[in-house]
Design a protein around this motif. Structure first.
Motif, short mmCIF file in Angstrom:
data_model
loop_
_atom_site.label_atom_id
_atom_site.label_comp_id
_atom_site.label_asym_id
_atom_site.label_seq_id
_atom_site.Cartn_x
_atom_site.Cartn_y
_atom_site.Cartn_z
N PHE A 21 0.81 -1.22 0.00
CA PHE A 21 0.00 0.00 0.00
C PHE A 21 0.85 1.27 0.00
N MET A 22 2.14 1.13 -0.21
CA MET A 22 3.02 2.31 -0.14
C MET A 22 2.67 3.30 -1.23
N GLY A 23 2.47 4.55 -0.79
CA GLY A 23 2.23 5.62 -1.75
C GLY A 23 0.79 5.81 -2.15
N ILE A 24 -0.16 5.04 -1.63
CA ILE A 24 -1.54 5.23 -2.03
C ILE A 24 -2.08 6.51 -1.40
N GLU A 25 -2.94 7.19 -2.12
CA GLU A 25 -3.53 8.44 -1.66
C GLU A 25 -5.04 8.32 -1.67
N LYS A 26 -5.68 9.06 -0.77
CA LYS A 26 -7.13 8.94 -0.62
C LYS A 26 -7.86 9.33 -1.90
N GLY A 27 -7.42 10.43 -2.52
CA GLY A 27 -8.11 10.87 -3.73
C GLY A 27 -8.07 9.84 -4.83
N ALA A 28 -6.90 9.21 -5.02
CA ALA A 28 -6.78 8.19 -6.07
C ALA A 28 -7.65 6.98 -5.77
N VAL A 29 -7.71 6.57 -4.49
CA VAL A 29 -8.52 5.40 -4.13
C VAL A 29 -10.01 5.70 -4.31
N LEU A 30 -10.42 6.93 -3.98
CA LEU A 30 -11.83 7.29 -4.18
C LEU A 30 -12.20 7.27 -5.66
N GLN A 31 -11.24 7.64 -6.52
CA GLN A 31 -11.49 7.54 -7.96
C GLN A 31 -11.63 6.08 -8.37
N GLU A 32 -10.78 5.21 -7.80
CA GLU A 32 -10.86 3.78 -8.12
C GLU A 32 -12.17 3.18 -7.65
N ALA A 33 -12.78 3.78 -6.59
CA ALA A 33 -14.03 3.22 -6.06
C ALA A 33 -15.18 3.30 -7.05
N ARG A 34 -14.99 4.01 -8.15
CA ARG A 34 -16.04 4.07 -9.17
C ARG A 34 -16.25 2.71 -9.83
N VAL A 35 -15.31 1.81 -9.62
CA VAL A 35 -15.45 0.47 -10.20
C VAL A 35 -16.66 -0.25 -9.62
N PHE A 36 -17.15 0.19 -8.44
CA PHE A 36 -18.32 -0.43 -7.84
C PHE A 36 -19.58 -0.18 -8.67
#
Length: 795
Positions: A21-36
């Protein structure tokens, strides 16, 4: 940002294993959550995104209300997937998000549907999630389903319902208490975890009813509990009933003791140990009751499992404090544990042996401990030192070998707490064993020849001044004391001068030699050392004939100050020099709570900021607290215990006026430097104070907060924070270097030039100036009634 995980291996070099998980950022993960929201869900991809979200939440990342709502509604769409792994991740995500009451309605129907699913994994997890996010109104609607789940044939579902009941008992106790019949039935389950959770929940339901708890224990001690975990719980509840009934019993056999003794023959090791520990912790336990428990623990000492050896030796160590004779049968087994690879086990074994050993075994133990001490950490060494001290007090005739052991380890490497424990032990032995006095004092003298801790050196010198003159040959300690005057820092030198004066006061034959040494101290580079030497020479009559020391002088050197130091300081400040000497009896003994009123130096420009306190003292204190709390770096230190009056660091005619205010905290000291620029053509920038604490060893630098800009006649503050250890007198001298960049503004349109200017200022960490105080004391006809010289210089 995640940090690399470092794994330490004894056989290989350190290897860095990086977190996925090194380097992950909240904004990027929230963008990835669109996969739901994809029409064709990818279970593996969705599980990875949920894992990242859970990682962020567990690392303390906070989601805004909008972000949490968007993620929650997106996650709820995953209920349409039939993938078992994704469904379990979905349950975890809903629990962590803890949705509000309005959002819970969205997933309630899906969770209730999963509660009645044919898949047991869905049912168990749906119960846990629903009970986590539900409120009292919804709980009454699903109560019937939860009661059914408690008596479900599947142990996973039953355990999930019972654990949820334990959590709900904190918020909705009335609802959970209605489940008593179902929980009572679950206690008879054959599943180990179900029986364990059911017993825990049933006891919590009845814990406020002593009679109900007693009945529960009575019914279950007849052999209906099969789970080892539940049996351990039952043993604890039984011990509680025994303790509560002990006050009401009038002697005779102890209730339920037979049950505890019977558990010593159980198949499970955890039950055997729990029973043995419960027996040893019974109040008023007799040797006959202890015997079976000690026998079982002795068998555990030779177990191949480190956890059993540790548990047994730790319990025996506690028993040895109250019943040392009962543990003596285990000494042979514990001696073999001294060489155990686990240092915690070895330390406990040694300390237990020291408590239970007899006088004839002391020498043998000392030989074993000598090889052992070099392999353990300081925290374990302190435990061993304290045990040796207790053993020496128990067998005073063995003081030579034990004192030699303590002196040997005192010369070895170690931290402050470890060395302090050894010194304290030697001091206690000297006080309690008269024959050990001279040997112990010599050991302490040898230690201060190479002591790196100022606190320990001053404490030993103070102790030498009290006990040294009472020995048969006090002169042999003079050399060690006077060496400190030449080889140590100012704090230790001042303590050595006081110790020499005590020898001169108590031993008249040594007075001529003491006077010679004290006169040499008059040329010391430190003010306090010179002032103390002057004070003691005048006190002892160093300028006249050698006569017997007056009783008042001895009271001055060895007596205690029975008046508040604050009151004495106030009286000295208010005293005006006249023909009448200062009378210490005029100082009030009641503690005054109001702050001192500071006198302003005449003709000196006073800063207009916080450096010059206003007329009302409470306003100054409040202003300081508001100023400190407004600075994030200082607000975390808490509320200051006391703030001193400003101390001027510069002369009246200097170009830059600087004074300092000391703010005292529990573990920190904050120096607030109030600076004023008195030159109209200049502006100071990047103003900071560099503090040299080489003469204040007990203090540790924490942080410095500089001042960005200091215009003309506009006071500003810069701060320096030091950490002070607890229990150590805060004594020291600080050298302060004021550093800044000067920008000149000439009348022409040219650019101003910048350069560095260094101003050295010194500040003594004293409540009152040392010379002024000593001058007033010398004028007093009753100065022999106070022992201020050794205490007034502490912070």
């Amino acid at each position: 940002m995640a940090q690399p995980l470092v794994k330490k291996d004894d056989d290989r070099d350190d290897e860095a294993e990086y977190s996925p998980f090194m380097g992950i950022e909240k904004g990027a993960v929230l963008q990835e959550a669109r996969v739901f929201n994809d029409p064709q869900l990818d279970p593996r991809r969705c599980s990875q995104v949920i894992t990242k979200l859970l990682y962020l939440l567990n690392q303390g990342e906070t989601f805004t209300k909008v972000e949490a709502t968007e993620v929650f509604f997106a996650v709820t769409k995953l209920f349409q997937s039939k993938d078992v792994g994704l469904r379990r991740m979905l349950y975890l995500m809903i629990k962590e998000l803890s949705p509000s009451a309005d959002e819970v309605i969205i997933v309630t129907s899906s969770l209730m549907k999963d509660m009645n699913s044919k898949t047991d994994m869905y049912r168990a997890n749906a119960i846990r999630v629903l009970c986590r996010i539900t409120d009292g109104v919804l709980l009454t609607q699903i109560e019937r389903y939860l009661k059914q789940a408690i008596v479900d044939k599947n142990p996973v579902v039953a355990s999930a319902a019972l654990v949820s009941g334990i959590h709900l008992l904190q918020t909705n106790p009335e609802v959970v208490k209605r489940w008593s019949n179902e929980v009572q039935e679950a206690v008879q389950s054959r599943a180990a975890l179900v029986q364990f959770h059911a017993l825990a929940l049933l006891h919590q339901i009845r814990q406020n009813d002593r009679l109900a708890v007693s009945k529960l224990v009575t019914s279950l001690t007849r052999g209906t509990v099969r789970s080892p975990l539940a049996q351990c719980l039952l043993i604890r509840y039984t011990s509680q009933v025994i303790r509560e009934s002990a006050s009401n019993s009038q002697g005779g056999d102890r209730p339920f003791y037979d049950f505890l003794e019977g558990c010593l023959r159980h198949k499970a090791e955890m039950v055997i140990f729990e029973a043995a520990r419960a027996i040893t912790e019974l109040s008023g336990v007799t040797s006959r009751e202890l015997t079976p428990a000690i026998t079982v623990l002795q068998l555990f000492l030779s177990s191949s499992k480190p956890v059993l050896r540790f548990a047994a030796v730790r319990t025996l160590n506690k028993v040895a404090m109250t019943h040392p004779m009962a543990v003596t049968n285990c000494n042979i087994d514990m001696e073999s544990l001294i060489s155990d690879q686990n240092r915690s086990i070895a330390t406990l074994a040694i300390t237990t042996l020291l408590k239970t050993g007899n006088e004839s075994s002391v020498d043998r133990l000392m030989k074993q401990i000598t090889n052992f001490m070099s392999d353990i950490a300081d925290e374990f060494k302190i435990v061993v030192v304290e045990a040796i001290r207790s053993l020496c007090l128990k067998f005073p005739l063995k003081y030579r070998s034990l004192m030699n052991f303590l002196s040997n380890i005192l010369r070895e490497e170690g931290g402050f707490e470890y060395k302090k424990a050894i010194v304290d032990s030697i001091v206690i032995l000297i006080r309690d064993i008269p024959d050990a006095k001279e040997n112990g004092l010599l050991h302490l003298c040898e230690f201060i020849e190479d002591c790196e801790f100022t606190y320990l050196s001053t404490q030993i010198l103070h102790f030498l001044g009290i006990e040294g003159p009472k020995t048969s040959d006090p002169s042999k300690y003079i050399r060690y004391i006077y060496n400190r005057v030449h080889l140590e820092n100012a704090t230790v030198r001042a303590a050595a001068v006081s110790t020499l004066a005590k020898f001169g006061a108590m031993v008249d034959a040594l007075k001529p030699r003491i006077f010679v040494l004290l006169r040499r101290c008059l040329f010391d580079s430190d003010d306090e050392v010179r002032d103390r030497a002057t004070l003691y020479l005048n006190t002892l009559g160093g300028d006249g004939e050698v006569v017997e020391t007056d009783k008042g002088v001895k009271e001055f050197l060895f007596g205690a100050l029975d008046i508040p130091l604050v009151n004495l300081e106030t009286s000295l400040r208010n005293y005006e020099a006249s023909e009448d000497a200062f009378d210490i009896n005029s100082v009030p003994k009641e503690v005054k709570s109001q702050p001192l009123a500071e006198k302003k130096a005449p003709g000196k420009k006073q800063p207009t900021g916080l450096g010059a306190p206003p007329a009302a003292p409470p306003t100054t204190v409040d202003a300081y607290e508001r100023l400190l709390s407004s600075i994030p770096e200082l607000a975390s230190l808490g509320k200051p215990f006391k703030s001193s009056a400003p101390t001027e660091l510069t002369e009246a005619e200097t170009e830059y006026a600087v004074n300092v205010v000391k703010h005292i905290y529990d573990r920190h000291v904050v120096f607030q430097y109030n600076c004023t620029n008195t030159i109209p053509e200049q502006q100071l920038e990047e103003v900071s104070v560099v503090v040299d604490s080489s003469d204040a060893e007990e203090f540790g630098f924490v942080l410095s907060k500089p001042l960005r800009s200091l215009p003309y006649d506009s006071p500003g503050q810069t701060f320096v924070v030091f950490e002070k250890p607890e229990g150590v007198p805060a004594v020291g001298k600080f050298s302060n270097t004021l550093k800044f960049i000067v920008k000149e503004f000439p009348t022409s349109g040219t650019h101003g030039k910048a350069w560095m200017l260094t101003l050295n200022v010194w500040m003594n960490m004293g409540l009152v100036p040392g010379r002024a105080l000593l001058k007033l004391l010398m004028q007093s006809s009753l100065f022999s009634e106070c022992s201020l010289a050794r205490s007034v210089f502490s912070l």
